[in-house]
Design a protein around this motif. Structure first.
Motif, mmCIF file in Angstrom:
data_model
loop_
_atom_site.group_PDB
_atom_site.id
_atom_site.type_symbol
_atom_site.label_atom_id
_atom_site.label_comp_id
_atom_site.label_asym_id
_atom_site.label_seq_id
_atom_site.Cartn_x
_atom_site.Cartn_y
_atom_site.Cartn_z
ATOM 1 N N PRO A 114 0.864 -1.189 0.000
ATOM 2 C CA PRO A 114 0.000 0.000 0.000
ATOM 3 C C PRO A 114 0.902 1.240 0.000
ATOM 4 O O PRO A 114 1.258 1.784 1.049
ATOM 5 C CB PRO A 114 -0.797 -0.135 1.295
ATOM 6 C CG PRO A 114 0.092 -0.949 2.188
ATOM 7 C CD PRO A 114 0.985 -1.785 1.327
ATOM 8 N N VAL A 115 1.314 1.666 -1.177
ATOM 9 C CA VAL A 115 2.372 2.660 -1.310
ATOM 10 C C VAL A 115 1.773 4.057 -1.487
ATOM 11 O O VAL A 115 0.937 4.277 -2.369
ATOM 12 C CB VAL A 115 3.268 2.339 -2.521
ATOM 13 C CG1 VAL A 115 4.400 3.347 -2.633
ATOM 14 C CG2 VAL A 115 3.819 0.927 -2.407
ATOM 15 N N GLY A 140 -1.090 10.465 -3.856
ATOM 16 C CA GLY A 140 -2.210 9.534 -3.769
ATOM 17 C C GLY A 140 -1.776 8.235 -3.127
ATOM 18 O O GLY A 140 -0.881 8.203 -2.285
ATOM 19 N N ALA A 141 -2.399 7.144 -3.552
ATOM 20 C CA ALA A 141 -2.107 5.824 -2.986
ATOM 21 C C ALA A 141 -2.187 4.772 -4.083
ATOM 22 O O ALA A 141 -3.019 4.867 -4.993
ATOM 23 C CB ALA A 141 -3.081 5.491 -1.862
ATOM 24 N N ASN A 146 1.089 -8.341 -5.087
ATOM 25 C CA ASN A 146 1.740 -9.343 -5.924
ATOM 26 C C ASN A 146 1.586 -10.724 -5.290
ATOM 27 O O ASN A 146 1.439 -10.846 -4.083
ATOM 28 C CB ASN A 146 3.212 -8.987 -6.092
ATOM 29 C CG ASN A 146 3.820 -9.611 -7.329
ATOM 30 O OD1 ASN A 146 3.138 -10.230 -8.136
ATOM 31 N ND2 ASN A 146 5.117 -9.440 -7.484
ATOM 32 N N ASN A 147 1.605 -11.739 -6.134
ATOM 33 C CA ASN A 147 1.447 -13.121 -5.650
ATOM 34 C C ASN A 147 0.145 -13.287 -4.861
ATOM 35 O O ASN A 147 0.095 -13.993 -3.847
ATOM 36 C CB ASN A 147 2.645 -13.530 -4.796
ATOM 37 C CG ASN A 147 2.866 -15.033 -4.791
ATOM 38 O OD1 ASN A 147 2.335 -15.766 -5.625
ATOM 39 N ND2 ASN A 147 3.640 -15.500 -3.834
ATOM 40 N N THR A 156 -3.909 -4.869 -8.678
ATOM 41 C CA THR A 156 -3.453 -3.493 -8.500
ATOM 42 C C THR A 156 -4.642 -2.544 -8.495
ATOM 43 O O THR A 156 -5.613 -2.731 -9.225
ATOM 44 C CB THR A 156 -2.484 -3.059 -9.617
ATOM 45 O OG1 THR A 156 -3.123 -3.205 -10.884
ATOM 46 C CG2 THR A 156 -1.212 -3.880 -9.594
ATOM 47 N N ALA A 157 -4.544 -1.522 -7.668
ATOM 48 C CA ALA A 157 -5.528 -0.442 -7.610
ATOM 49 C C ALA A 157 -4.770 0.848 -7.366
ATOM 50 O O ALA A 157 -3.817 0.886 -6.580
ATOM 51 C CB ALA A 157 -6.556 -0.690 -6.513
ATOM 52 N N LYS A 158 -5.174 1.914 -8.027
ATOM 53 C CA LYS A 158 -4.429 3.164 -7.925
ATOM 54 C C LYS A 158 -5.383 4.351 -7.874
ATOM 55 O O LYS A 158 -6.347 4.421 -8.639
ATOM 56 C CB LYS A 158 -3.497 3.307 -9.127
ATOM 57 C CG LYS A 158 -2.588 4.532 -9.087
ATOM 58 C CD LYS A 158 -1.801 4.678 -10.385
ATOM 59 C CE LYS A 158 -0.866 3.514 -10.596
ATOM 60 N NZ LYS A 158 -0.037 3.710 -11.818
#
Length: 473
Positions: A114-115, A140-141, A146-147, A156-158
């Protein structure tokens, strides 16, 4: 006569036997090993089937002693290229009767990221440093799982806000079926921005910020099928939809932005992609080669009034070779052809966006067709080194690996544009550059580059990049 024929037949059969023996003269029974079992340790999340899929050997296989270590190295490269593991180790236990048991130990990566997003919105980092426009910041976030479910799936969500707003969701399942040869992925993306590159003048993008907001909204949705029969060759078929919407003033200032003064442009594409990749690493390769051929059809007749149906063919060849101890060479070449030469500005991007020539970072060269080639001779200043950080308890982070390379490079490229702006003098001319650089490679696929480059016009400078130049190719 019958005796002669019999003699010839015996001689022929004896010759075949001798040939078969000569093909393998040194192999005796003791040189053959039977793999009785493969034990995997360290895979707390990853399913064993996902790991076994990447091994070039299996339980019950017979291998030669001399081929065992190369098989371990190939399998290690395959597993590391999945980006699921930081480290991979093999060990062997010998059993009676030329049987062996293989112990495979993996160190898994951290899979859930969660970057927070805090980034520049320029085409490259060097351009951002040069212009220092601090309003071009995105925040944002970004969630990257992965895996997912331990099956190498990627979720993935952005949510990106700031200079460019973006909302995206994608799901990739690469190992479907009993033999894990099929893959399926799908995704949706929406980008919205209040400023656009309205045109290219004097070889540089011209920015335009209309009073109406947003200046442009782009929607994209796709579904992608892949087929990977063994290890190194992948076929994919991608069906995709694009929709561009711009404000009225964007279409007035540059009627060719979407073409014919349009404020809306939407179309479907169908793409076939062939990839044969036998490099030792996909992030920072040192040996091997990659062939990538992409065939695209823009405009499928589903939307009948799409005015720019075109066929595109893109080819990529990347070659890496170890020349001597610590000395490596590579060449990466990419060429793109489009059947439609008159394209809207938004679809006519050449060099300076995803692909660039070193020393030309401030510029863009728009056109329907282009050719780019890069040559690099590098010296391994610091070999790949592993260090343990005792203060960090998680094994996904407490071991890091890094390496440093010094390189000398030369780039060349050509962009074809049938109707260029007279001020854009770099199109329809060969461009080239040369320079020296340093690459710092570390874990989690991070590559930081610093280059000193000079182009054909004598312009020079120091440029920064956070990835290898061919990574997105």
């Amino acid at each position: 006569m019958a005796g002669v024929i019999k003699f010839l037949m015996i001689g022929f059969l004896l010759g075949l036997a001798l040939m078969n023996h000569a093909q393998d003269p040194l192999v005796i029974n003791d040189d053959r090993l039977v793999i009785e079992d493969i034990i995997i340790k360290g895979n707390r999340v990853s399913k064993e089937s996902i790991i076994l899929r990447e091994l070039v050997f299996g339980i019950g296989d017979t291998v030669l002693k001399m081929a065992l270590l190369p098989a371990f190295q190939k399998s290690k490269d395959n597993l590391l290229n999945t980006t699921l593991f930081n480290f991979v180790f093999f060990d062997v236990t010998h059993l009676p009767g030329n049987r062996i048991k293989i112990l495979l130990t993996v160190t898994e990566r951290w899979y859930i990221w969660p970057v927070p997003i805090l980034e520049y919105a320029e085409r490259n980092f060097s351009t951002f440093i040069q212009n220092r426009e601090w309003d071009k910041i995105n925040y944002g976030a970004w969630l990257k799982w992965n895996n997912f479910r331990g099956r190498r799936e990627l979720l993935t969500a952005k949510v990106r806000l700031g200079y460019v707003e973006e909302y995206a969701l994608a799901y990739d399942v690469p190992n479907i079926g009993k033999k894990q040869q099929h893959g399926l992925s799908t995704g949706f993306n929406m980008k919205q921005q209040n400023e656009v590159y309205i045109a290219t003048v004097n070889n540089k993008p011209v920015e335009y910020k209309p009073q109406e907001k947003p200046a442009m909204v782009r929607l994209n949705a796709y579904v992608n099928y892949t087929y990977r029969r063994k290890f190194y060759t992948t076929h994919s078929l991608r069906f995709e939809y694009f929709n561009y919407n711009v404000s009225d003033s964007v279409a007035i200032v540059n009627p060719n932005y979407l073409g014919e003064g349009k404020t809306n442009l939407d179309f479907f594409t169908l793409t076939y992609n062939f990839i044969h990749d036998v490099r030792d690493s996909k992030v920072y390769p040192l040996e091997g080669f990659k062939v990538d051929i992409r065939v695209e059809q823009l405009g499928l007749g589903i939307i009948p009034d799409y005015p720019y149906p075109s066929f595109r063919l893109t080819g990529v060849f990347i070659f890496h070779q170890k020349l001597a101890q610590r000395i490596y060479f590579y060449n990466s070449t990419k060429a793109k052809y489009s059947s439609e030469k008159v394209l809207p500005h938004a679809l006519n991007m050449g060099l300076g966006y995803n692909e660039f020539l070193s020393g030309y970072e401030p510029y863009v060269i728009d056109g329907s067709d282009y050719f780019i080639t890069k040559y690099n001779l590098k010296f391994q200043l610091i070999k790949p080194t592993t260090k343990t950080i005792p203060l960090i308890g998680l094994e996904q982070f407490n071991k890091i690996h890094y390496a440093i390379y010094i390189n000398v490079f030369a780039d060349a490229g050509y962009v074809n544009n049938v109707f260029p702006d007279p001020t854009n003098t770099m199109v329809n001319n060969w461009q080239f550059s040369t320079g020296v650089g340093i690459d710092f490679v570390t874990y989690y696929d991070q590559v930081f580059r610093i280059d000193f480059a000079i182009n054909r016009y004598g312009e020079h400078g120091v440029f920064f990049h956070f990835e290898t130049p061919f990574y997105r190719w």
